[in-house]
Design an enzyme around this catalytic site. Structure first.
Site, PDB file in Angstrom:
ATOM      1  N   ASP B 366       0.861  -1.157   0.000  1.00  0.00           N
ATOM      2  CA  ASP B 366       0.000   0.000   0.000  1.00  0.00           C
ATOM      3  C   ASP B 366       0.908   1.220   0.000  1.00  0.00           C
ATOM      4  O   ASP B 366       2.073   1.130   0.356  1.00  0.00           O
ATOM      5  CB  ASP B 366      -0.852  -0.060   1.279  1.00  0.00           C
ATOM      6  N   ASP B 707      -2.051  -0.561   5.904  1.00  0.00           N
ATOM      7  CA  ASP B 707      -2.421  -0.056   7.215  1.00  0.00           C
ATOM      8  C   ASP B 707      -3.909   0.189   7.326  1.00  0.00           C
ATOM      9  O   ASP B 707      -4.465   0.146   8.408  1.00  0.00           O
ATOM     10  CB  ASP B 707      -1.646   1.228   7.523  1.00  0.00           C
ATOM     11  N   ASP B 711      -7.164  -2.256   3.183  1.00  0.00           N
ATOM     12  CA  ASP B 711      -6.138  -3.256   2.859  1.00  0.00           C
ATOM     13  C   ASP B 711      -6.440  -4.606   3.484  1.00  0.00           C
ATOM     14  O   ASP B 711      -5.825  -5.601   3.128  1.00  0.00           O
ATOM     15  CB  ASP B 711      -4.771  -2.806   3.388  1.00  0.00           C
TER      16      ASP B 711
END
Lengths: 290, 1014
Positions: B366, B707, B711
């Protein structure tokens, strides 16, 4: 350029994975045993098998050679007459003949107790007087030490007739037919063993009324002259001392199982070992039927 | 292991069910609360946009819907967690072995053979080993779960709600659908809210979508997609500035975030690579055990044993093949690594995940909060016709630009004054970048920037008394304020303005260059354009700054400025410069990405943010390397249409969510295959999942870092999910297998290194542990076939497996890497197995064989020296084991009682034990390396291993010479020289292995290498 090198590598990585996946799809478990396309048997071709088996053949021949060599070296260190160590046999066991810890005698049925008599008779063959007369007549009461001298050691006489009523000479049924069976006791042979003191055998019946017993030789003595033992090879004619005990059973004792314990006493031989119930002692049961 | 194949089908159908549920979840996202009118909304939820709900109705609804909180993901019940510890591949092998032991014991018992309790002991030991290691593993997991749980935010969220026309502060948990709530800058959004009134409201959606830009919220419906429209604010996002009112439309698990979180729980966990390896290894052991057992079953039948007896032999052989100590070794090795990682701030939830990073070939990362700091920061300035780079490091350790220019002072003054953001009070002790600010992201960035460069900006602002200000809005796209000057003699007013660069430029007639006000000419305009384009191309948000001193006569002191009428000069201003901001990458990331690349790991960026920003950050951190082009870049460079570009020429590729939606899974696979450098932008949580699946289809082992809640499904799907400990949401942490406590992406590199190391070292440990299986088994085989007195007893074997050899095998986990493992490619999960045939063959049939010969040499020596010649031993078994034979003659004519023979047998056990120990010392030394010479690796460098050898010897001596051992554990005090008989074989093992390694090093790819390198 570094970046140009990386690119085919990354592509190769993924294509390799795809190829492997395809291969996995096609191959079945049968192929893992024999794959007709590659001629692989259990995942190897014939030449591959040949090579690997040859490798292992050489490998194991080498190992076997090394094993043989070390064993040969070890055997060279051994003495033919005396074992290198006697760590496990510091004390002799006590063994009875007939070789049975449960002696059941039907005194009116000779066939029933026949095998005990057979056992005793066979065992005593070596002690026949004719046989024993070849041995030395040793001075009693002292060890027959033969250190030095020739390797061949002389043995002391132990004549069967010493057992008198239990010798099976006068009474060929060893008292079994009369309900007064004879039991022979012998100490296990142990090379070099010299008992301290004057060993003798003492048997007791674990019953309320004491059982009369008669010992042969007198006082159940094991004479010191039979020690030490020099081993099978040096001491070929060795006859180990015996003690016979004749159970003088009465009618009250018939049909009940008598537990009898015999011990070597009067010397330093261990007879109270908690684990080994046959060290210097033996417990057996006798039951006589009418 | 047999059961496992059985429930494969069951799993599949479960998976299908889950898929259906996932599909259902996607449909549920369709809500229309944002499209209907306010009146309809009031009707639907029985509420009023003035007075809110009535308290009584609200409590009714609360009763119906339950509290407004995310149901914690249904935690696995503790007993299931424990049961899982008992059901791994090795554990299953041991269960099977234990039940075989019970069967064998039953058979023996039925045959009236009461003397043999070995099978029972063995079964009990096997079960206790499984249970004890299970407890250990469970405890480890329990501990790390606790570390993670301690991170949870315990402060209850508050919400300002209007009920019965009264404003109340209540716990957000008590909110219900239909509640009228008010949010303002700094608040968390307490539920999914349809906005009915907003003023300058901006919301940070990064935890939900990964966008680093704040989204403004207005009452108008701007998009049919609820995620895109402006009139819905989502639960768990934060309002950065402005105020808004809204009606709660979803609470608790029915909120968007709740659905994503439950999407994660619907995704199955992947089996870890190490679990797969261990299953493969168990397969090898099981098939070897059965093959061996069957062979000797046939041999035994042939020799003339009874069927039942042969059956018991068969079972005993199969059981003897089970490496009892291995389970403990593997568990301890893994937890050692887990501990090592924890010291470096990586907490592993599942022990097996320790190794997964080592096998990882793709990292899907990410962007926001993982690669970047999730904090807008001033990155570049353009003034004096030059671009200056600002320091974007987290700890202000970087280089700063030249601040001597007059223009810079003017620019800094504008940036400081034309700014509404303020620091929260009482933060003087904190370093500036970490202080909390009230204000939007770019103003925050400017505030911190000026605080760092000018110093104490709040006092500075006070010196320039603010007279009027016009806040930013979307129509004028600028913000201005008018200030008095600090010099009390100077009565001019200062007007400062910032905004979109073009809009600012329009209003400027002059430009400040090196402190001189020059008139704006075409040349300067052009250079302004290039600077703006360049900075925009870096994915940065560019703001223009200008100012003017208002004419003293026209605007004397006390002039009534009107912010609505704007009754003052707003044109012919003086342009000062541009400042551009970005959410900068974390300092450690570029280096970590580089290290991943050298380690052959592909880093793919998967973000919810915009493609340009994503690409800029990707280029910045090295995910897209210098000189790499996308298809579009090539098209522009060659001036040809995009369609004509050969796709394989493009190393890099940026795909956004919209394109991804139209791609089939084959297209996606193809794209991933043909472009080594990939960036996915604007992706939804589901798309993240699809990308991970695609990578896995290509045979990669995928790590996902993230985080946000968005995700979490991908984290769960990944082979290893890595969540950020500080910035990470609870949902992400729950779905992850590993948590980086310090949010440091570079820790992943450590994880990879440790994972690879433990894979190598586990290989060594397993090789070491397997080797002694053969010298433990051959005595039994010889006992059956040649009828010698039993050379090695069951209890003795258990002592080797579970006492003396555990420490040395664990000590191999401390071995340093043989080569630079971080320069190698990740292992190919199909080819580079943990335990391969070469390892098994080398350990079993070569080293194990040497050890067996050592054992038998010692055995026959001990027998011969005590009076039993080797040849006499052959065929001795029946008499030897006859309990009634009390005067058995040895080779010298001595007569032995059964008890004496038994102690002799124990002596044999002990010498065999000692032989195995001596050979195992040699074995552990050779296992230090697989390719290098031990001399290259260093004999004593692994201190733990040295102490393990000492420990092994001491324990061996204790077992041999401690009084009471003979009758408890069947160890006899043996003659000292019997310790030395196996030494030549130990030397042989060492020398042979050095020769093997030399051959492997000298002739890579040769027959020798292929057959003997494991």
């Amino acid at each position: 350029m570094a970046s140009n090198e990386e690119k085919p590598a990354a592509a190769a990585l993924t294509t390799a994975a795809v190829v492997a996946a395809d291969k996995e799809k096609k191959s079945s478990w049968k192929d893992s045993i024999y794959n007709p396309r590659t001629g692989e048997l259990l995942g190897r071709t014939a030449s591959s098998w040949g090579l690997i088996l040859l490798f292992y053949l050489v490998f194991y021949i080498f190992l076997a050679g090394m094993f043989a060599l070390t064993m040969w070296v070890m055997l060279m260190t051994l003495d033919d007459y005396v074992p290198t160590y006697q760590d496990r046999v510091p004390h002799p066991g006590l063994v009875i003949i007939p070789h049975s810890l449960d002696i059941h005698v039907n005194k009116s049925d000779p066939k029933q107790y026949g095998h005990y008599i057979q056992d005793l008779e066979t065992f005593l063959q070596r002690y026949n007087d004719t046989e024993q007369e070849k041995n030395e007549l040793c001075p009693p009461g002292e060890f027959y030490d033969q250190e030095g001298g020739s390797m061949e050691k002389k043995a002391c006489q132990f004549k069967r007739s010493l057992l008198s009523r239990c010798s099976g000479l006068s009474d060929t049924t060893f008292g079994y037919s009369e309900g007064e069976p004879c039991i022979l006791l012998k100490l296990n042979r142990i090379i070099g063993l010299k008992p301290l003191g004057n060993p003798y055998i003492n048997c007791t019946a674990k019953t309320d009324t004491p059982v009369q017993m008669q010992y042969f030789p007198r006082e159940a003595r094991i004479d010191k002259m039979y020690f030490p033992y020099y081993g099978k090879k040096a001491h070929e004619s060795y006859a180990q001392p015996l003690v016979a005990v004749k159970l003088l059973l009465t009618k009250e004792d018939y049909n009940t199982e008598l537990s009898i314990e015999c011990r070597v006493e009067g010397c330093n031989m261990r007879n109270t070992d908690a684990r080994d119930k046959f060290l210097g002692r033996v417990t057996f049961r006798v039951k006589v039927f009418e | 292991m047999f059961e496992m194949d059985g429930d494969g089908k069951g799993k599949k159908s479960k998976k299908e069910k889950k898929k259906e549920r996932l599909e259902g979840m996607k449909k549920e996202m369709d809500i229309d609360d944002h499209e209907i009118t306010i009146e309809e909304l009031e009707m639907r939820y029985d509420t009023s946009i003035k007075k809110g709900l009535t308290s009584s109705f609200a409590s009714q609804v609360l009763e119906r819907d339950g509290p407004n909180a995310l149901r914690p993901p249904k935690g696995t019940p503790e007993y299931v967690k424990f049961a899982r510890q008992l059901a791994g591949g090795l554990q299953c092998l041991m269960w099977v072995a234990a039940s075989i032991c019970f069967i064998a014991f039953g058979i023996e018992l039925a045959r009236g053979n009461l003397a043999s309790f070995d099978n029972l002991y063995l079964a009990i030991t096997l079960i206790s080993v499984v249970v004890v290691t299970g407890c250990f593993g469970y405890y480890q997991e329990f501990k790390s779960t606790n570390i993670i749980a301690s991170f949870k935010n315990l402060v209850p969220q508050q919400a300002l709600v209007i009920r019965d026309g009264q404003k109340n502060q209540i716990n957000a948990v008590d909110l219900v659908v239909g509640d009228l709530v008010e949010i303002k800058g700094g608040d968390g959004v307490p539920a999914d809210i349809r906005i009915i009134f907003a003023q300058g409201c901006k919301v940070d959606n990064s935890s939900l979508t990964g966008e680093s830009e704040p989204q403004s919220k207005t009452p108008e419906c701007t998009h049919e997609n609820p995620l895109e429209t402006r009139n819905i604010a989502f639960f768990s996002t934060t309002c950065l500035e402005g105020v808004a009112n809204g009606i709660v439309i979803n609470t608790g698990d029915r909120t968007i975030i709740g659905r994503i979180a439950s999407l994660a729980s619907g995704v199955g966990n992947e089996k870890t690579p190490i679990a797969i390896e261990i299953e493969h290894f168990v397969d090898i052991i099981a098939s070897l055990a059965i093959a061996f057992g069957f062979t000797f079953f046939v041999v035994a039948m042939f020799i003339g044993y009874e069927f039942l007896e042969a059956m018991i032999f068969f079972m005993a052989i199969v059981v003897a093949y089970v490496p009892e100590g291995l389970l403990a070794t593997v568990t301890v090795c893994l937890s050692l690594t887990a501990k090592r990682l924890a010291r470096k701030n990586c907490v592993v939830k599942n022990l097996e995940a320790v190794e997964t990073l080592g096998s990882t070939s793709v990292i899907c990362s990410d962007k926001t909060g993982t690669l970047t700091q999730n904090r807008m920061t001033v990155a570049h300035l353009w003034f004096d016709n030059h671009v200056h780079a600002a320091d974007t490091t987290e700890d202000q350790s970087g280089q700063s630009f030249d601040q001597s220019s007059e223009t810079w002072r003017a620019l800094a003054r504008i940036a400081g004054l034309c700014n509404r953001a303020v620091f929260r009070p009482d933060q003087e002790g904190l370093p500036v970048p970490r202080r909390l600010v009230v204000g939007d992201a770019s103003e925050t960035a400017l505030l911190k920037f000026t605080e760092l460069t000018i110093g104490n900006i709040m006092v500075y602002r006070d010196r320039f008394n603010k007279v009027v200000e016009v806040p930013f809005n979307s129509t004028n796209k600028f913000q201005l304020s008018v200030h008095e000057l600090e010099d009390p003699m100077d009565l001019r007013y200062l007007l400062v303005m910032k905004g979109a660069p073009e809009r600012i430029l329009e209003r400027c007639s002059t430009i400040l260059i090196k402190g001189q006000e020059l008139s704006m000419d075409e040349h300067l305009k052009e250079s302004f354009q290039t600077a703006q384009m360049d900075l925009g191309g870096l994915g940065e948000r560019v703001l223009g700054f200008c100012y003017v001193y208002l004419n003293e006569k026209e605007f004397p002191r006390g002039y009534k400025f009107d912010s609505d009428e704007m009754n003052f000069t707003t044109s012919d201003l003086c342009f000062a410069g541009l400042i551009s901001m970005i959410d900068p990458p974390r300092a450690t990331v570029p280096d970590a990405v580089m290290k991943c690349r050298t380690a052959g790991i592909r880093v793919v960026m998967v973000t919810g943010d915009h493609p340009i920003t994503a690409r800029a950050i990707a280029a910045n951190v090295g995910i897209i390397s210098e000189g790499s082009e996308t298809v579009e870049d090539i098209a522009i460079r060659k001036r040809i249409p995009v369609e004509q570009v050969n796709k394989s020429d493009a190393r890099a590729c940026v795909i956004n969510g919209g394109q991804l939606k139209d791609m089939s899974s084959e297209d996606l696979d193809e794209a991933l295959r043909s472009h080594p450098e990939m960036v996915f932008a604007r992706t939804s949580p589901q798309q993240k999942l699809i990308i991970v699946e695609s990578c896995q289809r290509l045979g990669s082992i995928v790590a996902v870092t993230g985080d946000g809640v968005n995700d979490s499904p991908a984290l769960k799907k990944a082979d290893i999910g890595i969540a950020m400990g500080i910035a990470g949401s609870d949902a992400a942490k729950n779905a992850a297998d590993m948590i980086l406590l310090d949010d440091n992406f570079a820790s992943i590199v450590t994880g990879v290194e440790q994972g690879r190391l433990i894979f190598d070292n586990l290989k060594k440990s397993i090789a070491y542990t397997l080797t002694k299986n053969i010298p433990e088994l051959t005595p039994y085989l010889i006992y059956i076939t040649v009828s010698v007195p039993l050379p090695l007893g069951c209890i003795t074997i258990l002592f080797i497996e579970l006492a003396t050899d555990i420490y040395p095998s664990v000590s191999l986990a401390y071995e340093k890497a043989e080569s630079d493992i971080m320069n190698l490619k990740p292992r190919n999960p199909r080819r580079d197995r943990l335990v391969n045939e070469a390892l098994a063959a080398y350990s079993y049939f070569q080293i194990g064989a040497i050890q067996s010969f050592a054992g038998f040499t010692d055995y026959f020596s001990a027998m011969a020296q005590e009076g039993w010649y080797p040849l006499m031993c052959v065929g001795l078994r029946a008499h030897w084991e006859n309990v009634h034979l009390q005067d058995m003659q040895d080779s010298y004519g001595q007569e032995w009682t059964f008890g004496q023979r038994l102690y002799q047998q124990y002596t044999c056990y002990t010498v065999f034990f000692v032989s195995i120990e001596i050979c195992q010392i040699s074995d552990v030394l050779i296992r230090k390396t697989r390719r290098l010479s031990v001399f290259q690796q260093g004999f004593f460098r692994n201190k733990v291993l040295v102490s393990a050898i000492v420990f092994q010897l001491l324990l061996g001596n204790l077992l041999c010479y401690c009084p009471g051992m003979p009758n408890i554990f069947n160890f006899m005090p043996i003659r000292v020289q019997w310790w030395f008989i196996p030494v030549p074989y130990g030397i042989l093992i060492f020398v042979y292995d050095e020769i093997r390694k030399l051959g492997v090093r000298r002739n890579p790819g040769s027959w020798w290498d292929k057959e003997l390198y494991y």
